[in-house]
Design a protein around this motif. Structure first.
Motif, PDB file in Angstrom:
ATOM      1  N   HIS A   1       6.329  -9.232  -1.693  1.00 30.31           N
ATOM      2  CA  HIS A   1       5.687  -7.921  -1.825  1.00 30.31           C
ATOM      3  C   HIS A   1       6.713  -6.787  -1.811  1.00 30.31           C
ATOM      4  CE1 HIS A   1       1.759  -9.902  -0.352  1.00 30.31           C
ATOM      5  NE2 HIS A   1       1.706  -9.710  -1.654  1.00 30.31           N
ATOM      6  N   LEU A   2       7.764  -6.951  -1.024  1.00 34.23           N
ATOM      7  CA  LEU A   2       8.840  -5.953  -1.041  1.00 34.23           C
ATOM      8  C   LEU A   2       9.452  -5.862  -2.437  1.00 34.23           C
ATOM      9  CD1 LEU A   2      10.906  -4.055   0.298  1.00 34.23           C
ATOM     10  CD2 LEU A   2      12.226  -6.098   0.925  1.00 34.23           C
ATOM     11  N   THR A   3       9.743  -7.015  -3.025  1.00 35.59           N
ATOM     12  CA  THR A   3      10.358  -7.034  -4.352  1.00 35.59           C
ATOM     13  C   THR A   3       9.430  -6.476  -5.420  1.00 35.59           C
ATOM     14  OG1 THR A   3      11.673  -8.970  -3.738  1.00 35.59           O
ATOM     15  CG2 THR A   3      11.415  -8.526  -6.095  1.00 35.59           C
ATOM     16  N   SER A   4       8.181  -6.943  -5.408  1.00 32.89           N
ATOM     17  CA  SER A   4       7.254  -6.599  -6.485  1.00 32.89           C
ATOM     18  C   SER A   4       6.829  -5.139  -6.458  1.00 32.89           C
ATOM     19  CB  SER A   4       6.014  -7.501  -6.402  1.00 32.89           C
ATOM     20  OG  SER A   4       6.358  -8.857  -6.498  1.00 32.89           O
ATOM     21  N   TYR A   5       6.506  -4.650  -5.269  1.00 28.92           N
ATOM     22  CA  TYR A   5       5.862  -3.335  -5.201  1.00 28.92           C
ATOM     23  C   TYR A   5       6.808  -2.189  -4.845  1.00 28.92           C
ATOM     24  CZ  TYR A   5       1.695  -6.100  -5.698  1.00 28.92           C
ATOM     25  OH  TYR A   5       0.757  -6.963  -6.186  1.00 28.92           O
ATOM     26  N   ILE A   6       7.795  -2.454  -4.012  1.00 32.40           N
ATOM     27  CA  ILE A   6       8.748  -1.394  -3.673  1.00 32.40           C
ATOM     28  C   ILE A   6       9.886  -1.344  -4.689  1.00 32.40           C
ATOM     29  CG2 ILE A   6      10.379  -0.554  -1.962  1.00 32.40           C
ATOM     30  CD1 ILE A   6       7.521  -0.201  -1.084  1.00 32.40           C
ATOM     31  N   VAL A   7      10.512  -2.494  -4.940  1.00 31.63           N
ATOM     32  CA  VAL A   7      11.683  -2.522  -5.819  1.00 31.63           C
ATOM     33  C   VAL A   7      11.302  -2.343  -7.289  1.00 31.63           C
ATOM     34  CG1 VAL A   7      13.633  -3.929  -6.598  1.00 31.63           C
ATOM     35  CG2 VAL A   7      12.949  -3.973  -4.194  1.00 31.63           C
ATOM     36  N   ILE A   8      10.201  -2.958  -7.712  1.00 32.26           N
ATOM     37  CA  ILE A   8       9.827  -2.921  -9.136  1.00 32.26           C
ATOM     38  C   ILE A   8       8.806  -1.830  -9.438  1.00 32.26           C
ATOM     39  CG2 ILE A   8       8.729  -4.219 -11.009  1.00 32.26           C
ATOM     40  CD1 ILE A   8       9.937  -6.761  -9.835  1.00 32.26           C
ATOM     41  N   MET A   9       7.650  -1.853  -8.738  1.00 32.62           N
ATOM     42  CA  MET A   9       6.535  -1.004  -9.156  1.00 32.62           C
ATOM     43  C   MET A   9       6.795   0.492  -8.988  1.00 32.62           C
ATOM     44  SD  MET A   9       2.518  -1.055  -7.996  1.00 32.62           S
ATOM     45  CE  MET A   9       2.770  -0.084  -6.511  1.00 32.62           C
ATOM     46  N   ALA A  10       7.259   0.904  -7.803  1.00 33.96           N
ATOM     47  CA  ALA A  10       7.383   2.337  -7.534  1.00 33.96           C
ATOM     48  C   ALA A  10       8.330   3.042  -8.511  1.00 33.96           C
ATOM     49  CB  ALA A  10       7.801   2.558  -6.085  1.00 33.96           C
ATOM     50  N   PRO A  11       9.574   2.575  -8.689  1.00 33.09           N
ATOM     51  CA  PRO A  11      10.443   3.275  -9.651  1.00 33.09           C
ATOM     52  C   PRO A  11       9.963   3.151 -11.093  1.00 33.09           C
ATOM     53  CG  PRO A  11      11.536   1.311  -8.783  1.00 33.09           C
ATOM     54  CD  PRO A  11      10.314   1.509  -7.964  1.00 33.09           C
ATOM     55  N   LEU A  12       9.368   2.008 -11.447  1.00 37.35           N
ATOM     56  CA  LEU A  12       8.857   1.850 -12.810  1.00 37.35           C
ATOM     57  C   LEU A  12       7.710   2.818 -13.076  1.00 37.35           C
ATOM     58  CD1 LEU A  12       8.948   0.265 -15.474  1.00 37.35           C
ATOM     59  CD2 LEU A  12       7.335  -1.364 -14.443  1.00 37.35           C
ATOM     60  N   ALA A  13       6.854   3.024 -12.064  1.00 41.49           N
ATOM     61  CA  ALA A  13       5.742   3.962 -12.226  1.00 41.49           C
ATOM     62  C   ALA A  13       6.248   5.372 -12.505  1.00 41.49           C
ATOM     63  CB  ALA A  13       4.872   3.950 -10.968  1.00 41.49           C
ATOM     64  N   TRP A  14       7.255   5.799 -11.752  1.00 41.78           N
ATOM     65  CA  TRP A  14       7.810   7.140 -11.993  1.00 41.78           C
ATOM     66  C   TRP A  14       8.391   7.234 -13.398  1.00 41.78           C
ATOM     67  CZ3 TRP A  14      12.837   8.532 -13.180  1.00 41.78           C
ATOM     68  CH2 TRP A  14      13.083   9.911 -13.220  1.00 41.78           C
TER      69      TRP A  14
ATOM     70  N   VAL B   1       0.823  -1.209   0.000  1.00 42.94           N
ATOM     71  CA  VAL B   1       0.000   0.000   0.000  1.00 42.94           C
ATOM     72  C   VAL B   1       0.858   1.261   0.000  1.00 42.94           C
ATOM     73  CG1 VAL B   1      -1.823   1.251   1.209  1.00 42.94           C
ATOM     74  CG2 VAL B   1      -1.879  -1.228   1.085  1.00 42.94           C
ATOM     75  N   ALA B   2       2.014   1.226   0.659  1.00 45.37           N
ATOM     76  CA  ALA B   2       2.908   2.384   0.585  1.00 45.37           C
ATOM     77  C   ALA B   2       3.327   2.630  -0.854  1.00 45.37           C
ATOM     78  CB  ALA B   2       4.138   2.155   1.466  1.00 45.37           C
ATOM     79  N   ALA B   3       3.620   1.538  -1.572  1.00 44.26           N
ATOM     80  CA  ALA B   3       4.001   1.689  -2.976  1.00 44.26           C
ATOM     81  C   ALA B   3       2.839   2.227  -3.795  1.00 44.26           C
ATOM     82  CB  ALA B   3       4.475   0.349  -3.535  1.00 44.26           C
ATOM     83  N   PHE B   4       1.638   1.693  -3.553  1.00 48.13           N
ATOM     84  CA  PHE B   4       0.474   2.173  -4.297  1.00 48.13           C
ATOM     85  C   PHE B   4       0.217   3.644  -4.009  1.00 48.13           C
ATOM     86  CE2 PHE B   4      -0.620  -2.128  -5.409  1.00 48.13           C
ATOM     87  CZ  PHE B   4      -1.393  -1.983  -6.551  1.00 48.13           C
TER      88      PHE B   4
ATOM     89  N   TRP C   1       0.359   0.701 -15.891  1.00 48.87           N
ATOM     90  CA  TRP C   1       1.233  -0.349 -16.432  1.00 48.87           C
ATOM     91  C   TRP C   1       2.214  -0.858 -15.378  1.00 48.87           C
ATOM     92  CZ3 TRP C   1       0.552  -3.595 -20.016  1.00 48.87           C
ATOM     93  CH2 TRP C   1      -0.118  -3.267 -21.198  1.00 48.87           C
ATOM     94  N   ALA C   2       2.701   0.023 -14.537  1.00 46.10           N
ATOM     95  CA  ALA C   2       3.612  -0.399 -13.472  1.00 46.10           C
ATOM     96  C   ALA C   2       2.911  -1.338 -12.497  1.00 46.10           C
ATOM     97  CB  ALA C   2       4.151   0.829 -12.736  1.00 46.10           C
TER      98      ALA C   2
ATOM     99  N   GLY D   1       1.896   9.464 -18.201  1.00 43.93           N
ATOM    100  CA  GLY D   1       0.909   9.936 -17.234  1.00 43.93           C
ATOM    101  C   GLY D   1       0.301   8.809 -16.426  1.00 43.93           C
ATOM    102  N   VAL D   2      -1.027   8.882 -16.210  1.00 47.40           N
ATOM    103  CA  VAL D   2      -1.724   7.890 -15.401  1.00 47.40           C
ATOM    104  C   VAL D   2      -1.630   6.501 -16.020  1.00 47.40           C
ATOM    105  CG1 VAL D   2      -4.016   7.183 -14.592  1.00 47.40           C
ATOM    106  CG2 VAL D   2      -3.266   9.544 -14.294  1.00 47.40           C
ATOM    107  N   LYS D   3      -1.598   6.404 -17.342  1.00 47.03           N
ATOM    108  CA  LYS D   3      -1.431   5.094 -17.986  1.00 47.03           C
ATOM    109  C   LYS D   3      -0.108   4.438 -17.578  1.00 47.03           C
ATOM    110  CE  LYS D   3      -4.263   5.526 -22.160  1.00 47.03           C
ATOM    111  NZ  LYS D   3      -4.240   5.479 -23.651  1.00 47.03           N
TER     112      LYS D   3
END
Length: 466
Positions: free
Chosen positions: A405-418, A267-270, A433-434, A427-429
Motif C-alpha cells: 500500500h505504501l508503494t501503490s498509493y503513496i509512491v505511485i498514486m499521489a504524485p501521478l495524480a498531481w 486513505v492519506a493518499a486518497f 486515472w491515478a 482535472g478530476v479525470k
C-alpha cells in the motif's frame, strides 16, 4: 514417517482448494458485515447529499473538513483489526474464554486511540487546512466541521472495537442493526440541523458534523450495552480480568499496526487528492467529493467481504487447518471478483443520474458524471486488493500488505495524480486515472503474494504427510 500416523492437520493441509463448502459460511458472515460497512458510508452519503442539496459550497467545506478525520478514522479501524483476527483465532482454536481478554484490550486501545486522535486533529487540523495552499474561504469553511468530526472519534473508535469483536465471533448481525439505527439518528439530525428546520439556524456543513457526532455516540452506547447483556458474556470472559498475556497482546498490536499503517497510506493518499482538487478549484472539489463518496460506498461491500475473509481465514489459521485457510481466501477472492465486475457494469450507465442525487449545479454535474463513469475501471482491482490484504494478515503475513500500500498509493498514486490533474490538464479525470493505475499495482502484488503462500503451504503439507 508412517502415513497413518501423520497429523490430521497435515492431511487436511494437502487437500485441494474447495470453494463450494466455504461459500455459504462466507456469505452468511459477509452479508451483515457488508450491511454494517455500507451503513458507515451511507452515514457519510446522507451528510453529503443533505449538505450538497443545501449548498454546493457547503459540500466543499464538508468534504475538506471530513478528509483529515477520514484519514484518522480509517487508520483507527486498521489499528483495531487485531480484535477481529485474534477473536477469530481464539474461537477457531476452541479457546472461547480468551475472547473477553481480546475485547477488553480492544476497548482500552480504542479509547486511548480515539482521544489522542481528537486532540491531534483539534490542535493541528485547522492550521493544516490553512497551510496546504487552499483558498482562505475553503480553509475557513472547512475548519469548523473538522473540529466537530474530531469530537466524534472516541465513541466511534470504541464502537469499532465492539463491532470487530462480534464479527470475530461470527455474530455480526447486532453490529449491522446498530449501524443502521445510527444512520436513522444521523439522517434525522442532518435534516434538522443542516438547513435549519423548526426555526433553528441553518448550520450547513457544521450541522452535518453535529449529526455525525450524535449518531456515533448513540452507536457506541448501543454496542457496549448489547455486549454487556449477551447471555454468554460471562462464558466469553467479558467481565473477567484476564491475566497478562504479553505474546497475545503483542500479536494483537502487530496485526493492528500493520493494518493501521496500510489504511493510513491508502486513505492519506486518497485524501491528498482532495487537496489537489482544491488546487484546481472549488467546483473540482465538489465534483471529486461526489466521485469519492460514491466509490467509497461501492467499496464498503469489498471491505465487508475482506472482514469475512479475515474471520474465516483467521479461524482456520487458529485451528491449524491450512486447506481451510486457502479455501476461505480463494472463495472470498472469487466472490469479490464477481462483485467488482457487476458493480462496474451497473454504475457506468448510471453515472450521470447518480451525480444528480448530490447537486443540480451543471458544472459540478459535468465533472462528477465523467469522473464516476471512469471510476468503474477501478472497482474490480480495488475490491480484490483489500480482500487479499486482509486474508494475508489473518494468516500472519502482516507487513507485506503494508509495504504494497505504501508503494501503490503513496509512491505511485499521489504524485501521478498531481501530474495528470494539473500539469497535464486532465482535472478530476487525471485523479481517477491515478487511482485506477495504483489499484491495479496493489491488486497484482497482493494476489501474487497470496498465491505464493498457498503454493508454499501446499508443498509443506505434502512434505509433512510423507
Amino acid at each position: 514417517m508412517d502415513r497413518s500416523a501423520a497429523p490430521a492437520v497435515s492431511r487436511a493441509g494437502d487437500r485441494a482448494i474447495t470453494v463450494r463448502p466455504e461459500l455459504v459460511p462466507l456469505l452468511k458472515l459477509a452479508g451483515p458485515v457488508v450491511l454494517a460497512r455500507l451503513g458507515i458510508m451511507v452515514m457519510g452519503l446522507s451528510d453529503a447529499i443533505v449538505v450538497g442539496r443545501y449548498s454546493a459550497a457547503q459540500l466543499g467545506y464538508h468534504a475538506l473538513g471530513w478528509a483529515p478525520t477520514n484519514v484518522v478514522i480509517t487508520m483507527v479501524v486498521g489499528l483495531l483489526s487485531g480484535v477481529q483476527v485474534m477473536t477469530a483465532r481464539a474461537v477457531g482454536d476452541g479457546r472461547l474464554g480468551e475472547a473477553g481478554a481480546v475485547l477488553r484490550r480492544g476497548v482500552v486501545y480504542s479509547l486511548w486511540i480515539g482521544l489522542a486522535a481528537t486532540l491531534v486533529l483539534m490542535l493541528a487540523g485547522p492550521p493544516f487546512l490553512h497551510a496546504i495552499g487552499l483558498s482562505k474561504d475553503l480553509a475557513d469553511g472547512a475548519s469548523a466541521p473538522l473540529l466537530i468530526f474530531a469530537l466524534s472519534l472516541p465513541p466511534y473508535a470504541v464502537s469499532v472495537a465492539a463491532s470487530f469483536w462480534l464479527e470475530g465471533l461470527q455474530r455480526p448481525g447486532a453490529a449491522a442493526w446498530a449501524m443502521w439505527i445510527a444512520n436513522g439518528v444521523n439522517l434525522a439530525l442532518d435534516l434538522l440541523l443542516v438547513p435549519g428546520t423548526f426555526g433553528l439556524p441553518a448550520l450547513g456543513a457544521v450541522g452535518g458534523g453535529c449529526a455525525t457526532l450524535g449518531a456515533r455516540t448513540a452507536l457506541c452506547l448501543f454496542m457496549l450495552g448489547y455486549i454487556a447483556r449477551m447471555d454468554e458474556a460471562r462464558a466469553l470472559g467479558v467481565f473477567d480480568r484476564a491475566p497478562r498475556d504479553p505474546k497475545a497482546e503483542a500479536e494483537q498490536r502487530k496485526i493492528g499496526l500493520g493494518a493501521g499503517l496500510s489504511n493510513f497510506f491508502e486513505v492519506a493518499a486518497f485524501n491528498s487528492l482532495n487537496v489537489i482538487a482544491g488546487w484546481i478549484g472549488a467546483l473540482a472539489v465538489a465534483g471529486w467529493a461526489i466521485v469519492l463518496n460514491v466509490t467509497a460506498v461501492v467499496f464498503m461491500a469489498p471491505l465487508g467481504l475482506a472482514t469475512a475473509a479475515a474471520v474465516r481465514v483467521g479461524s482456520a489459521y487458529g485451528a491449524r487447518d491450512a486447506a481451510g485457510a486457502r479455501s476461505a481466501a480463494a472463495t472470498a477472492v472469487l466472490v469479490t471478483a464477481v462483485y467488482g465486475v457487476v458493480l462496474a457494469l451497473a454504475v457506468w450507465p448510471l453515472a450521470g443520474p447518480i451525480a444528480r442525487l448530490y447537486t443540480d449545479d451543471a458544472q459540478t454535474l459535468a465533472i462528477a458524471g465523467a469522473g464516476l463513469a471512469l471510476t468503474c475501471l477501478m472497482f474490480l482491482p480495488d475490491a480484490l486488493q483489500v480482500v487479499a490484504a486482509q486474508a494475508l494478515r489473518a494468516r500472519g503475513d502482516v507487513w507485506l500488505p503494508t509495504g504494497t500500500h505504501l508503494t501503490s498509493y503513496i509512491v505511485i498514486m499521489a504524485p501521478l495524480a498531481w501530474c495528470l490533474a494539473i500539469p497535464e490538464g486532465m482535472g478530476v479525470k487525471g485523479l481517477v486515472w491515478a487511482v485506477i493505475l495504483a489499484s491495479l499495482v496493489s491488486c497484482g502484488l497482493l494476489l501474487a503474494r497470496l498465491w505464493q503462500l498457498d503454493r508454499r503451504d501446499s508443498r509443506l503439507s505434502r512434505f509433512a504427510s510423507v
